[in-house]
Design a protein around this motif. Structure first.
Motif, PDB file in Angstrom:
ATOM      1  N   GLU A 202     -22.091  21.212  29.092  1.00 45.97           N
ATOM      2  CA  GLU A 202     -22.944  20.270  29.223  1.00 45.97           C
ATOM      3  C   GLU A 202     -23.801  20.058  28.312  1.00 45.97           C
ATOM      4  O   GLU A 202     -24.075  18.968  27.845  1.00 45.97           O
ATOM      5  N   THR A 203     -24.593  21.041  27.750  1.00 46.47           N
ATOM      6  CA  THR A 203     -25.859  20.564  27.240  1.00 46.47           C
ATOM      7  C   THR A 203     -25.241  20.529  25.822  1.00 46.47           C
ATOM      8  O   THR A 203     -25.726  19.424  25.291  1.00 46.47           O
ATOM      9  N   ALA A 206     -24.667  16.862  25.215  1.00 49.24           N
ATOM     10  CA  ALA A 206     -25.236  16.115  25.789  1.00 49.24           C
ATOM     11  C   ALA A 206     -25.823  15.607  24.619  1.00 49.24           C
ATOM     12  O   ALA A 206     -26.133  14.709  23.912  1.00 49.24           O
ATOM     13  N   ALA A 210     -26.611  12.100  21.898  1.00 49.23           N
ATOM     14  CA  ALA A 210     -27.717  12.511  22.261  1.00 49.23           C
ATOM     15  C   ALA A 210     -27.767  11.882  20.405  1.00 49.23           C
ATOM     16  O   ALA A 210     -28.286  10.585  19.970  1.00 49.23           O
TER      17      ALA A 210
END
Ligand code: NAD
Length: 251
Positions: A202-203, A206, A210
Protein backbone atom coordinates in the motif's frame (compact mmCIF):
# COMPACT_ATOMS: atom_id res chain seq x y z
CA UNK A 1 -13.84 -0.34 -25.32
CA UNK A 2 -12.41 -0.02 -28.84
CA UNK A 3 -12.00 3.69 -29.69
CA UNK A 4 -11.16 2.88 -33.31
CA UNK A 5 -13.03 1.53 -36.32
CA UNK A 6 -12.85 -2.24 -36.52
CA UNK A 7 -11.56 -1.88 -40.08
CA UNK A 8 -8.73 0.59 -39.29
CA UNK A 9 -6.12 -2.18 -39.62
CA UNK A 10 -8.07 -4.45 -41.98
CA UNK A 11 -5.76 -6.54 -44.15
CA UNK A 12 -2.75 -5.95 -41.89
CA UNK A 13 -0.87 -8.46 -39.81
CA UNK A 14 0.73 -7.49 -36.50
CA UNK A 15 3.21 -9.19 -34.22
CA UNK A 16 3.39 -8.26 -30.54
CA UNK A 17 6.11 -9.41 -28.14
CA UNK A 18 5.44 -9.90 -24.41
CA UNK A 19 1.74 -10.25 -25.19
CA UNK A 20 0.79 -12.59 -22.35
CA UNK A 21 0.07 -9.82 -19.86
CA UNK A 22 0.12 -6.07 -19.23
CA UNK A 23 0.57 -3.59 -22.08
CA UNK A 24 1.47 -6.27 -24.64
CA UNK A 25 -1.71 -8.22 -23.96
CA UNK A 26 -3.93 -5.13 -24.08
CA UNK A 27 -2.22 -4.15 -27.35
CA UNK A 28 -2.75 -7.55 -28.97
CA UNK A 29 -6.45 -7.27 -28.13
CA UNK A 30 -6.69 -3.66 -29.33
CA UNK A 31 -4.90 -4.41 -32.61
CA UNK A 32 -7.29 -7.32 -33.17
CA UNK A 33 -10.30 -5.11 -32.38
CA UNK A 34 -9.04 -2.61 -34.96
CA UNK A 35 -9.11 -5.33 -37.61
CA UNK A 36 -5.57 -6.73 -37.71
CA UNK A 37 -4.63 -10.38 -37.71
CA UNK A 38 -2.35 -10.66 -34.68
CA UNK A 39 0.52 -12.95 -33.70
CA UNK A 40 0.67 -12.66 -29.91
CA UNK A 41 4.01 -13.91 -28.64
CA UNK A 42 5.56 -14.48 -25.22
CA UNK A 43 7.44 -17.09 -23.19
CA UNK A 44 4.33 -17.63 -21.07
CA UNK A 45 2.34 -19.97 -23.32
CA UNK A 46 -0.35 -20.67 -20.78
CA UNK A 47 -1.34 -17.02 -20.44
CA UNK A 48 -1.12 -16.55 -24.22
CA UNK A 49 -3.58 -19.35 -24.92
CA UNK A 50 -6.56 -17.47 -23.45
CA UNK A 51 -5.95 -14.58 -25.88
CA UNK A 52 -6.93 -16.77 -28.83
CA UNK A 53 -10.10 -17.75 -26.97
CA UNK A 54 -10.92 -14.06 -26.48
CA UNK A 55 -10.23 -13.13 -30.14
CA UNK A 56 -10.04 -15.83 -32.81
CA UNK A 57 -7.94 -13.52 -35.06
CA UNK A 58 -5.13 -13.80 -32.52
CA UNK A 59 -2.58 -16.56 -33.04
CA UNK A 60 -0.53 -17.27 -29.91
CA UNK A 61 3.09 -18.29 -30.47
CA UNK A 62 5.86 -19.06 -28.01
CA UNK A 63 8.73 -16.63 -28.57
CA UNK A 64 11.70 -15.97 -26.34
CA UNK A 65 13.02 -12.68 -27.69
CA UNK A 66 16.41 -13.35 -26.04
CA UNK A 67 16.89 -16.45 -28.17
CA UNK A 68 18.02 -16.03 -31.80
CA UNK A 69 16.77 -19.51 -32.77
CA UNK A 70 13.35 -18.77 -31.28
CA UNK A 71 13.13 -15.52 -33.29
CA UNK A 72 14.16 -17.35 -36.49
CA UNK A 73 11.55 -20.08 -35.93
CA UNK A 74 8.75 -17.58 -35.26
CA UNK A 75 9.77 -15.46 -38.25
CA UNK A 76 9.67 -18.58 -40.44
CA UNK A 77 6.19 -19.36 -39.09
CA UNK A 78 4.67 -15.87 -39.43
CA UNK A 79 6.28 -14.60 -42.62
CA UNK A 80 6.26 -10.81 -43.15
CA UNK A 81 4.11 -8.55 -40.96
CA UNK A 82 3.03 -4.95 -41.54
CA UNK A 83 3.11 -4.04 -37.83
CA UNK A 84 5.77 -4.99 -35.28
CA UNK A 85 5.25 -3.99 -31.66
CA UNK A 86 8.38 -4.70 -29.62
CA UNK A 87 6.97 -4.61 -26.11
CA UNK A 88 9.17 -7.02 -24.14
CA UNK A 89 11.21 -5.47 -21.34
CA UNK A 90 12.24 -5.87 -17.74
CA UNK A 91 12.69 -3.40 -14.87
CA UNK A 92 15.86 -3.74 -12.83
CA UNK A 93 15.43 -1.78 -9.63
CA UNK A 94 18.31 0.06 -8.03
CA UNK A 95 20.98 2.72 -8.60
CA UNK A 96 24.18 2.04 -10.54
CA UNK A 97 26.10 0.73 -7.54
CA UNK A 98 23.39 -1.86 -6.92
CA UNK A 99 23.56 -3.15 -10.48
CA UNK A 100 26.07 -5.92 -11.16
CA UNK A 101 27.32 -7.10 -14.56
CA UNK A 102 24.76 -9.88 -14.74
CA UNK A 103 21.77 -7.61 -14.09
CA UNK A 104 23.14 -5.03 -16.55
CA UNK A 105 23.68 -7.62 -19.28
CA UNK A 106 20.25 -9.15 -18.74
CA UNK A 107 18.54 -5.74 -18.99
CA UNK A 108 20.46 -4.77 -22.11
CA UNK A 109 19.75 -8.12 -23.74
CA UNK A 110 16.00 -8.19 -23.07
CA UNK A 111 15.24 -4.48 -23.42
CA UNK A 112 17.53 -3.53 -26.31
CA UNK A 113 19.35 -6.36 -28.08
CA UNK A 114 16.21 -8.47 -28.42
CA UNK A 115 14.52 -5.52 -30.13
CA UNK A 116 17.50 -5.15 -32.48
CA UNK A 117 17.18 -8.85 -33.37
CA UNK A 118 13.42 -8.69 -33.92
CA UNK A 119 13.78 -5.69 -36.19
CA UNK A 120 16.62 -7.38 -38.11
CA UNK A 121 14.23 -10.27 -38.76
CA UNK A 122 11.12 -8.31 -39.80
CA UNK A 123 12.45 -5.10 -41.37
CA UNK A 124 13.78 -6.55 -44.68
CA UNK A 125 10.30 -7.57 -45.89
CA UNK A 126 8.88 -4.19 -44.85
CA UNK A 127 11.56 -2.46 -46.92
CA UNK A 128 10.90 -4.78 -49.84
CA UNK A 129 7.16 -4.04 -49.69
CA UNK A 130 7.74 -0.31 -49.16
CA UNK A 131 5.64 -0.09 -46.00
CA UNK A 132 5.56 -1.06 -42.36
CA UNK A 133 5.17 0.32 -38.88
CA UNK A 134 7.48 -0.58 -36.02
CA UNK A 135 6.56 0.49 -32.50
CA UNK A 136 9.20 0.11 -29.79
CA UNK A 137 8.52 0.15 -26.06
CA UNK A 138 10.66 2.76 -24.35
CA UNK A 139 9.68 4.63 -21.18
CA UNK A 140 9.60 8.09 -19.64
CA UNK A 141 12.35 6.64 -17.42
CA UNK A 142 15.64 7.17 -19.21
CA UNK A 143 14.32 8.38 -22.55
CA UNK A 144 12.70 11.53 -21.12
CA UNK A 145 13.89 11.96 -17.54
CA UNK A 146 16.13 10.34 -14.97
CA UNK A 147 14.20 8.25 -12.45
CA UNK A 148 15.82 7.23 -9.16
CA UNK A 149 16.66 3.56 -8.59
CA UNK A 150 16.40 2.61 -12.25
CA UNK A 151 20.00 2.82 -13.53
CA UNK A 152 19.99 -0.15 -15.93
CA UNK A 153 16.37 0.43 -16.89
CA UNK A 154 16.92 4.12 -17.74
CA UNK A 155 20.01 3.23 -19.80
CA UNK A 156 18.15 0.60 -21.80
CA UNK A 157 15.08 2.72 -22.47
CA UNK A 158 17.29 5.61 -23.65
CA UNK A 159 19.00 3.11 -25.98
CA UNK A 160 15.57 2.15 -27.36
CA UNK A 161 14.98 5.83 -28.15
CA UNK A 162 18.25 5.99 -30.12
CA UNK A 163 17.56 2.73 -31.92
CA UNK A 164 14.09 3.96 -32.87
CA UNK A 165 15.34 7.26 -34.24
CA UNK A 166 18.12 5.63 -36.24
CA UNK A 167 15.71 3.17 -37.88
CA UNK A 168 13.29 5.98 -38.65
CA UNK A 169 16.08 8.02 -40.27
CA UNK A 170 17.50 5.13 -42.30
CA UNK A 171 14.23 3.70 -43.61
CA UNK A 172 11.95 6.72 -43.96
CA UNK A 173 12.40 6.75 -47.73
CA UNK A 174 11.63 3.03 -47.85
CA UNK A 175 8.16 3.69 -46.43
CA UNK A 176 8.87 2.17 -43.02
CA UNK A 177 7.95 4.15 -39.92
CA UNK A 178 9.48 3.53 -36.50
CA UNK A 179 8.22 5.19 -33.32
CA UNK A 180 8.74 4.68 -29.61
CA UNK A 181 6.23 4.82 -26.80
CA UNK A 182 7.24 6.34 -23.48
CA UNK A 183 4.67 5.49 -20.81
CA UNK A 184 4.74 6.79 -17.27
CA UNK A 185 3.51 4.30 -14.68
CA UNK A 186 0.98 1.74 -15.84
CA UNK A 187 -1.09 -0.78 -13.85
CA UNK A 188 0.36 -4.12 -14.97
CA UNK A 189 1.18 -7.42 -13.23
CA UNK A 190 4.89 -6.63 -13.05
CA UNK A 191 4.23 -3.20 -11.51
CA UNK A 192 2.14 -4.86 -8.83
CA UNK A 193 4.98 -7.34 -8.24
CA UNK A 194 7.42 -4.46 -7.84
CA UNK A 195 5.09 -2.81 -5.33
CA UNK A 196 4.85 -6.06 -3.35
CA UNK A 197 8.64 -6.50 -3.52
CA UNK A 198 9.09 -3.22 -1.67
CA UNK A 199 7.62 -4.86 1.44
CA UNK A 200 4.60 -2.67 2.08
CA UNK A 201 2.34 -2.83 -1.02
CA UNK A 202 0.00 0.00 0.00
CA UNK A 203 2.83 2.42 0.85
CA UNK A 204 4.63 1.58 -2.39
CA UNK A 205 1.42 2.07 -4.37
CA UNK A 206 0.74 5.41 -2.67
CA UNK A 207 4.28 6.56 -3.56
CA UNK A 208 3.76 5.67 -7.23
CA UNK A 209 0.43 7.51 -7.29
CA UNK A 210 1.83 10.53 -5.43
CA UNK A 211 4.10 11.33 -8.39
CA UNK A 212 1.17 11.29 -10.85
CA UNK A 213 -0.42 14.71 -11.47
CA UNK A 214 -3.68 12.95 -12.43
CA UNK A 215 -3.72 11.14 -9.11
CA UNK A 216 -3.86 7.75 -10.77
CA UNK A 217 -1.78 5.30 -12.75
CA UNK A 218 -2.25 4.61 -16.46
CA UNK A 219 -4.06 1.57 -17.80
CA UNK A 220 -2.69 -0.93 -20.34
CA UNK A 221 -5.68 -0.11 -22.57
CA UNK A 222 -4.68 3.58 -22.68
CA UNK A 223 -1.20 2.62 -23.91
CA UNK A 224 -2.67 0.08 -26.35
CA UNK A 225 -4.74 2.83 -28.01
CA UNK A 226 -1.50 4.69 -28.79
CA UNK A 227 0.00 1.49 -30.21
CA UNK A 228 -2.99 1.07 -32.54
CA UNK A 229 -2.75 4.68 -33.69
CA UNK A 230 0.98 4.45 -34.43
CA UNK A 231 0.49 1.11 -36.17
CA UNK A 232 -2.18 2.55 -38.43
CA UNK A 233 -2.08 4.72 -41.54
CA UNK A 234 -3.68 7.48 -39.45
CA UNK A 235 -0.13 8.02 -38.15
CA UNK A 236 1.37 8.03 -41.67
CA UNK A 237 3.21 11.35 -41.09
CA UNK A 238 4.79 10.29 -37.80
CA UNK A 239 8.17 8.60 -37.54
CA UNK A 240 11.25 8.75 -35.32
CA UNK A 241 9.30 10.19 -32.40
CA UNK A 242 9.11 9.41 -28.72
CA UNK A 243 5.40 9.43 -27.85
CA UNK A 244 5.03 10.32 -24.20
CA UNK A 245 1.93 9.01 -22.47
CA UNK A 246 2.32 9.63 -18.76
CA UNK A 247 -0.72 11.34 -17.27
CA UNK A 248 1.14 14.65 -17.18
CA UNK A 249 4.13 13.35 -15.15
CA UNK A 250 6.66 15.15 -17.36
CA UNK A 251 4.38 17.86 -18.71
P1 NAD B 1 4.88 -7.09 -17.63
O1 NAD B 1 6.26 -6.74 -17.16
O2 NAD B 1 3.81 -7.25 -16.61
O3 NAD B 1 4.95 -8.41 -18.51
C1 NAD B 1 6.08 -8.67 -19.26
C2 NAD B 1 5.83 -9.85 -20.18
O4 NAD B 1 7.06 -10.12 -20.83
C3 NAD B 1 5.41 -11.13 -19.47
O5 NAD B 1 4.26 -11.68 -20.08
C4 NAD B 1 6.62 -12.05 -19.66
O6 NAD B 1 6.30 -13.43 -19.77
C5 NAD B 1 7.20 -11.50 -20.96
N1 NAD B 1 8.62 -11.84 -21.15
C6 NAD B 1 9.60 -11.82 -20.23
N2 NAD B 1 10.75 -12.25 -20.77
C7 NAD B 1 10.48 -12.52 -22.08
C8 NAD B 1 11.27 -13.01 -23.15
N3 NAD B 1 12.56 -13.31 -23.00
N4 NAD B 1 10.68 -13.18 -24.36
C9 NAD B 1 9.36 -12.89 -24.54
N5 NAD B 1 8.56 -12.44 -23.56
C10 NAD B 1 9.12 -12.27 -22.33
O7 NAD B 1 4.42 -6.05 -18.74
P2 NAD B 1 4.32 -4.46 -18.70
O8 NAD B 1 4.49 -3.91 -17.30
O9 NAD B 1 3.14 -4.14 -19.49
O10 NAD B 1 5.64 -4.01 -19.49
C11 NAD B 1 5.73 -4.17 -20.88
C12 NAD B 1 6.74 -3.19 -21.42
O11 NAD B 1 6.31 -1.86 -21.10
C13 NAD B 1 8.15 -3.33 -20.88
O12 NAD B 1 9.08 -3.11 -21.91
C14 NAD B 1 8.23 -2.22 -19.85
O13 NAD B 1 9.55 -1.78 -19.63
C15 NAD B 1 7.39 -1.16 -20.51
N6 NAD B 1 6.88 -0.13 -19.59
C16 NAD B 1 6.07 -0.48 -18.58
C17 NAD B 1 5.62 0.49 -17.70
C18 NAD B 1 4.73 0.15 -16.53
O14 NAD B 1 4.53 1.02 -15.67
N7 NAD B 1 4.17 -1.04 -16.46
C19 NAD B 1 6.01 1.83 -17.88
C20 NAD B 1 6.85 2.15 -18.96
C21 NAD B 1 7.28 1.15 -19.81
Amino acid sequence: MNPFSDTLLAGKTALVTAAAQGIGRASALALADAGAAVFATDINEEALASLAEERPVITPLRLDVRDRASIAAVHERTGPVEILFNCAGTVHQGPLLACDDEAWDFSMDLNVTAMFRMIRAYLPAMVERGSGSIVNMSSVAGAVKGVANRAAYCATKAAVAGLTRSIAADYVTAGVRCNAICPGTVETPSLHERMRAQGDYETARAAFIARQPMGRLGTPEEIAALVVYLASDAAAYTTGQLHIIDGGWTG
